[in-house]
Design a protein around this motif. Structure first.
Motif, PDB file in Angstrom:
ATOM      1  N   TYR A  60     -66.934 -53.497  26.094  1.00 53.15           N
ATOM      2  CA  TYR A  60     -66.871 -54.451  27.201  1.00 53.15           C
ATOM      3  C   TYR A  60     -65.661 -54.208  28.109  1.00 53.15           C
ATOM      4  N   CYS A  85     -59.158 -57.859  33.697  1.00 53.95           N
ATOM      5  CA  CYS A  85     -60.117 -57.225  32.773  1.00 53.95           C
ATOM      6  C   CYS A  85     -59.690 -57.402  31.321  1.00 53.95           C
ATOM      7  N   GLY A 110     -70.909 -60.171  29.510  1.00 52.46           N
ATOM      8  CA  GLY A 110     -70.240 -58.888  29.368  1.00 52.46           C
ATOM      9  C   GLY A 110     -70.991 -57.709  29.926  1.00 52.46           C
ATOM     10  N   VAL A 152     -60.230 -61.060  30.248  1.00 53.43           N
ATOM     11  CA  VAL A 152     -61.640 -61.400  30.047  1.00 53.43           C
ATOM     12  C   VAL A 152     -62.173 -60.778  28.757  1.00 53.43           C
ATOM     13  N   VAL A 153     -61.824 -59.530  28.497  1.00 52.77           N
ATOM     14  CA  VAL A 153     -62.304 -58.855  27.287  1.00 52.77           C
ATOM     15  C   VAL A 153     -61.760 -59.540  26.029  1.00 52.77           C
ATOM     16  N   THR A 176     -66.825 -51.528  36.424  1.00 57.17           N
ATOM     17  CA  THR A 176     -67.225 -52.472  37.475  1.00 57.17           C
ATOM     18  C   THR A 176     -66.143 -52.582  38.539  1.00 57.17           C
ATOM     19  N   CYS A 177     -64.894 -52.614  38.116  1.00 61.09           N
ATOM     20  CA  CYS A 177     -63.781 -52.641  39.075  1.00 61.09           C
ATOM     21  C   CYS A 177     -63.788 -51.402  39.955  1.00 61.09           C
ATOM     22  N   LEU A 200     -66.087 -53.495  32.222  1.00 62.90           N
ATOM     23  CA  LEU A 200     -65.321 -54.186  33.251  1.00 62.90           C
ATOM     24  C   LEU A 200     -64.510 -53.226  34.111  1.00 62.90           C
ATOM     25  N   PRO A 237     -71.886 -57.804  35.116  1.00 60.94           N
ATOM     26  CA  PRO A 237     -71.322 -56.570  35.695  1.00 60.94           C
ATOM     27  C   PRO A 237     -72.391 -55.598  36.200  1.00 60.94           C
TER      28      PRO A 237
END
Length: 340
Positions: free
Chosen positions: A110, A149, A197, A152-153, A117-118, A114, A201
């Protein structure tokens, strides 16, 4: 098979072909060993290039370095997982190490989602909103994105600290994978991880891909180096989401469903478990994709790598060959090349 994996309701498991046992014993150690070798060598090399050669750092550089750190953390757990499956599901390293190996797998999964995704969002801003392209490259935005990130993870995988660990059965200690734990807790938690997760994304990456491709088709300078690199980068990220992450989430949900369904067929249970096992190393093959992403990140990684390991002699040699070829051409051709 132990009812730790299939529950106590099915008494005919002994009559089933143990295909999942074979996959665990031979496939997982082989795949994890290969990923470990390539991942350690590749990511340490990439980290050295970023730390020693790449200057100045931009937001994309910071995201890539955090991606490397996430992959290297996962590399720490692979020898323990390999050892566990070589011993035929016999865990001898204690409860804390069991939690660590299961936690770090999902942390890498995950976290990678992320960070990728960034990268897609930052590339979207640079291509679709070029007026903000300069500011988005500043290090503070990369730092902020990475801090978010990591937060969140950690929030996503925090239940691993309390609900996962070793299990004792028939004088044997098991370190169960995610989908083989208590279904009453795992089922809702799995859906939360899948939606928050992965699916969210994925939607973001698809939207970024669509807008970037639309901009590249309509805007000027379609063949420019930066635009071509942006297109390749977003295609690589989307491929990683579909090839690596999608099968794991689908098969994990199917494994949890069959594991808690009393009337499920014995062989169906075994085969679902087997394909779920196959999907786990595939999920972390993003580590290999990440090594390719570094050359597309736009922070001169490729040039820095060649300079660090003295590979630039290949370029100079190829340029020398081209010069010799030009000199040997007829005068009319030389004039044409110069005028063009």
């Amino acid at each position: 098979m132990s009812n730790l994996y299939y529950g106590s309701r099915n008494t005919s498991l002994d009559n089933c072909t143990n295909v999942d046992d074979l996959v665990k014993r031979y496939y997982l150690p082989t795949m994890y060993s290969l990923i470990f070798i390539v991942g350690v060598v590749g990511n340490i090399t990439a980290l050295l290039v970023y730390m020693v050669k790449v200057r100045p750092w931009k937001s994309s550089t910071i995201i890539m370095v955090n991606l490397i750190i996430t992959d290297l953390l996962f590399m720490i757990s692979l020898p323990f997982l390999t050892y566990y499956y070589v011993l035929d599901d016999s865990w001898t390293l204690g409860n804390i190490m069991c939690r660590f190996t299961r936690l770090i797998f999902h942390f890498n999964l995950y976290g990678s989602i992320l960070f990728l995704t960034c990268m897609a969002i930052f590339r979207y801003v640079a291509v679709v909103h070029p007026s903000h392209g300069h500011s988005i490259k500043q290090k503070r935005w990369g730092t902020l994105a990475c801090v978010l990130c990591w937060a969140v993870v950690v929030a996503e995988i925090s239940p691993f600290f309390y609900h996962f660990g070793t299990e004792e059965n028939n004088n044997k200690t098991y370190c169960l994978d995610f989908a083989s734990n208590n279904p009453k807790f795992i089922l809702p938690y799995s859906w939360v991880l899948t939606v928050v997760g992965y699916l969210v994304p994925l939607v973001v990456v698809c939207l970024c891909y669509w807008r970037i491709m639309k901009e590249l088709k309509e805007g000027p300078h379609m063949g420019s180096t930066k635009r071509v690199r942006a297109r390749r980068l977003i295609v690589m990220i989307l491929t990683c989401f579909i090839v690596c992450f999608f099968p794991y989430h689908v098969l994990r949900a199917l494994r949890i469903y069959t594991n808690q369904t009393p009337e499920s067929n014995c062989m169906l249970n075994r085969w679902v478990h087997a394909v779920y096992i196959i999907s786990r190393p595939i999920a972390v093959l993003n580590i290999i994709f990440n090594l390719l992403l570094y050359t597309l990140s736009g922070d001169c990684f490729k040039q820095a790598f060649m300079g660090m390991f003295k590979c630039d002699w290949l370029n100079s040699k190829s340029k020398g060959v081209i010069k010799v070829a030009l000199i040997s051409k007829p005068a009319t051709n030389i004039t044409y090349e110069q005028s063009s």
